[in-house]
Design an enzyme around this catalytic site. Sequence first.
Site, short mmCIF file in Angstrom:
data_model
loop_
_atom_site.label_atom_id
_atom_site.label_comp_id
_atom_site.label_asym_id
_atom_site.label_seq_id
_atom_site.Cartn_x
_atom_site.Cartn_y
_atom_site.Cartn_z
CB SER A 137 -0.75 0.01 1.26
OG SER A 137 -0.16 -0.25 2.33
N GLY A 158 -1.84 -4.22 1.32
CA GLY A 158 -1.99 -5.61 1.95
C GLY A 158 -1.07 -6.85 1.42
CG ASN A 171 1.37 -5.52 4.27
OD1 ASN A 171 0.75 -4.72 5.05
ND2 ASN A 171 1.43 -5.21 2.95
CG ASP A 210 -2.69 5.10 8.47
OD1 ASP A 210 -1.57 5.79 8.48
OD2 ASP A 210 -2.92 4.34 7.32
CG HIS A 232 -0.56 4.11 4.58
ND1 HIS A 232 -1.38 3.52 5.66
CD2 HIS A 232 -0.31 3.26 3.87
CE1 HIS A 232 -1.65 2.34 5.43
NE2 HIS A 232 -0.89 1.88 4.34
#
Length: 228
Positions: free
Chosen positions: A44, A82, A111, A192, A195
Site C-alpha cells: 500500500s 495488504g 505486511n 493511521d 502511510h
Amino acid sequence: MSILSPRFHPKGGRFIPALLFLAFALLATALPASAATILVFGDSLSAGYGLPPQSGWPYLLQRQLDALEPGAHRVIDASVSGETTAGGASRLPRLLERHRPDVVVLALGANDGLRGLPPKAMETNLERMILMAKQSGCEVVLVGMRLPPNLGPDYTAEFDAVYPRLAARYPVHFVPFLLEAIALDPDAFQEDGLHPVLEAVPKLSQTVWPAIASALEAVRKRSAASGR
C-alpha cells in the site's frame, strides 16, 4: 492497515502542487538513453493508500522520467495494498510474463512484519522474487523496510537484517529503507500512523531515485553491449 512505518501518530496534510516540481528539480539527473519498462511491485505504500489517484511515488517517478526523457520510459505500478511476500511471490511470474519489464522494483515485506510472520520465510520469498526477476533478465531494485522497536528487539533485529543480507548476496540496486527521509517526522504520516501524507511522497521518490537511476544505467549498458 497494511504498510508499516514508525511508531508515530501523525497529522494529515494538504496537497501542495509545488512539491511535485521541487521534487523534479531535486531529482534531476541525466538518464541513460535506452527506453525501459519499470515494474513497481509493492504494497500500500507504493499503491498510494489514502492518497488521491495518481499521486503515489510510482506516479511521481513516471512524471520525473517523462520530464527528463519524454515518452522514453514506462512505469507500471502493480502494487497491491495488504500484499505480503508470499502473495507477491505467487503473483510475480504472471506479471513478468505479461509486462516483460527491464527493471523490477521489489518493495514488499512490511505486511509480513505487521502480521508477525517469520522473517526467515519473508527472506525466502524475497529471494525467490529476486531470482525470478533476474532469470527474466531484469535489473532488481530491492527496497527495504524497518520495524519499530515496540514489536520486540529480537523480532525487529531479525526482520531488519533480511534486506541488507539479500543485498549482499545478490547483485541488486539497494534502497535500505523507503521511509528513511520521513521516519522521524510525525507530520509526514496520515492519521493511521502508517502511510505518508501527500506532501511526503516526493521524499519517497527522492529516496528511491538513486537506485532507479543505477538500474537504468545498467539496462543501458546491457543494451549497448548487445547492440540494441
